[in-house]
Design a protein around this motif. Structure first.
Motif, PDB file in Angstrom:
ATOM      1  N   LEU A 103     -55.699  28.945  -7.800  1.00 36.78           N
ATOM      2  CA  LEU A 103     -55.464  28.959  -9.301  1.00 36.78           C
ATOM      3  C   LEU A 103     -56.437  30.379  -9.624  1.00 36.78           C
ATOM      4  N   SER A 107     -54.517  33.366 -11.229  1.00 36.74           N
ATOM      5  CA  SER A 107     -54.992  34.177 -12.610  1.00 36.74           C
ATOM      6  C   SER A 107     -55.132  35.523 -12.207  1.00 36.74           C
ATOM      7  N   PHE A 123     -48.832  31.924 -18.744  1.00 35.87           N
ATOM      8  CA  PHE A 123     -49.807  30.832 -19.004  1.00 35.87           C
ATOM      9  C   PHE A 123     -49.194  29.398 -19.074  1.00 35.87           C
ATOM     10  N   VAL A 124     -48.215  29.400 -19.391  1.00 34.43           N
ATOM     11  CA  VAL A 124     -47.447  27.968 -19.373  1.00 34.43           C
ATOM     12  C   VAL A 124     -47.034  27.526 -17.838  1.00 34.43           C
ATOM     13  N   MET A 126     -49.122  28.524 -15.289  1.00 35.62           N
ATOM     14  CA  MET A 126     -50.325  28.193 -15.003  1.00 35.62           C
ATOM     15  C   MET A 126     -50.562  26.723 -15.166  1.00 35.62           C
ATOM     16  N   GLY A 127     -50.242  26.392 -16.474  1.00 35.04           N
ATOM     17  CA  GLY A 127     -50.673  24.964 -16.836  1.00 35.04           C
ATOM     18  C   GLY A 127     -49.684  24.082 -16.085  1.00 35.04           C
ATOM     19  N   LEU A 128     -48.470  24.524 -15.932  1.00 31.23           N
ATOM     20  CA  LEU A 128     -47.564  23.384 -15.080  1.00 31.23           C
ATOM     21  C   LEU A 128     -47.958  23.302 -13.775  1.00 31.23           C
ATOM     22  N   VAL A 130     -51.162  23.608 -12.776  1.00 35.14           N
ATOM     23  CA  VAL A 130     -52.296  22.860 -12.498  1.00 35.14           C
ATOM     24  C   VAL A 130     -51.918  21.201 -12.451  1.00 35.14           C
ATOM     25  N   VAL A 131     -51.041  20.802 -13.482  1.00 34.90           N
ATOM     26  CA  VAL A 131     -50.392  19.484 -13.753  1.00 34.90           C
ATOM     27  C   VAL A 131     -49.769  19.253 -12.175  1.00 34.90           C
TER      28      VAL A 131
END
Length: 294
Positions: A103, A107, A123-124, A126-128, A130-131
């Motif tokens: 991550l 970033s 950024f979406v 990045m969120g996906l 992480v999930v």
């Protein structure tokens, strides 16, 4: 929000137009994860060297659980007991650590790209990611625990040295094939794959083999730190020596320096077997070439 909804609708349409291609990717993901963990489970008891992930996990188990009892057995001194140990827990913790490093890499390149493109979808992504990492962090240890139920770890550990070498080669082939299928799927890349991908994007390195080797060495580092601390705090150096001889052997060299090459070779073979139809773009409903290198 409108941009995200538009992208989602685009994805749904893309899947509907390319069901066969996405079906191949899902099958590759499921097979890849299973074969990858099968290679981990089989190879962990061969005592001819372990992967960088297992070395770091085994260092933790050595610190907390000690070595296997070898008196009156043919088990090689320095072997770590995997069955009935917190192996899965330590594996999960290591994957959490890899996810954090991945991550951080992500970033860096996302921040650079955003300055240029102002694309909020980064950024979406990045969120996906992480999930997806969370799913893999929970799933990999569970698959390993499942494999431990039927893989005869004690029998492998007690096998003759020559037999254990052959078993290791089978495990290594499974490990590399699993990664190749996983990468081919391009779904739920997970910390082990994403740490390499994000490292390549940050550094600009083009060679997967080079990036994979660099990240393999990084994954080994915490294990060596644990071993050094153990030696400085009273653990007999004879036990540490036995541990290193068993777990840092020719097998480890294969995992660290040969794995990237074998994964690349498996990947080329997979693309010849899992032949997908030309990708149909929702923007242009005509046959276009699918970029299999993604």
């Amino acid at each position: 929000m409108f941009e995200i909804k538009t992208k989602w609708n685009y994805l749904v349409k893309d899947i509907s137009l390319n069901k066969r291609n996405y079906s191949f990717r899902i099958v590759a993901l499921i097979l890849g994860l299973y074969i990858f963990t099968l290679g981990i489970t089989i190879g962990s008891q061969t005592a001819v060297g372990v992967s960088m992930i297992d070395f770091t996990i085994f260092s933790g188990l050595f610190s907390s659980e000690g070595l296997m009892e070898t008196q009156g057995t043919t088990i090689v001194p320095g072997t770590i007991k995997v069955q009935d140990s917190p192996y899965a827990l330590y594996c999960g913790l290591l994957y959490v650590g890899m996810s954090i490093v991945s991550l951080i890499f992500m970033s860096i390149w996302v921040a650079k790209d955003y300055k240029t493109t102002r694309n909020k979808m980064l950024f979406v992504m990045m969120g996906l990611a992480v999930v997806g990492d969370i799913i893999i962090i929970l799933g990999i240890p569970l698959l390993i625990e499942m494999n431990l139920l039927y893989i005869p770890g004690a029998a492998i550990a007690n096998a003759a040295p020559g037999i254990r070498v052959y078993i290791f080669m089978l495990a290594f082939a499974c490990y590399a094939l699993g990664i190749a299928l996983w990468v081919y799927a391009s779904l739920l890349s997970g910390p082990y794959n994403s740490i390499c991908t994000n490292f390549l994007k940050v550094t600009g390195i083009k060679s997967y083999s080079v990036g994979r080797t660099a990240m393999n060495l990084l994954i080994l580092a915490p294990g060596f730190i644990v071993i050094i601390i153990m030696g400085l705090t009273g653990t007999p150096w004879s036990d540490i020596g036995n541990f290193l001889v068993v777990n840092i052997s020719f097998g480890t060299v294969f995992y660290v320096f040969v794995l990237g090459i074998v994964v690349t070779a498996w990947g080329k073979l997979i693309r010849k077997i899992l032949i997908v139809k030309p990708h149909v773009s929702p923007d242009e409903p005509k046959q276009t070439e699918l970029n299999l290198s993604e």
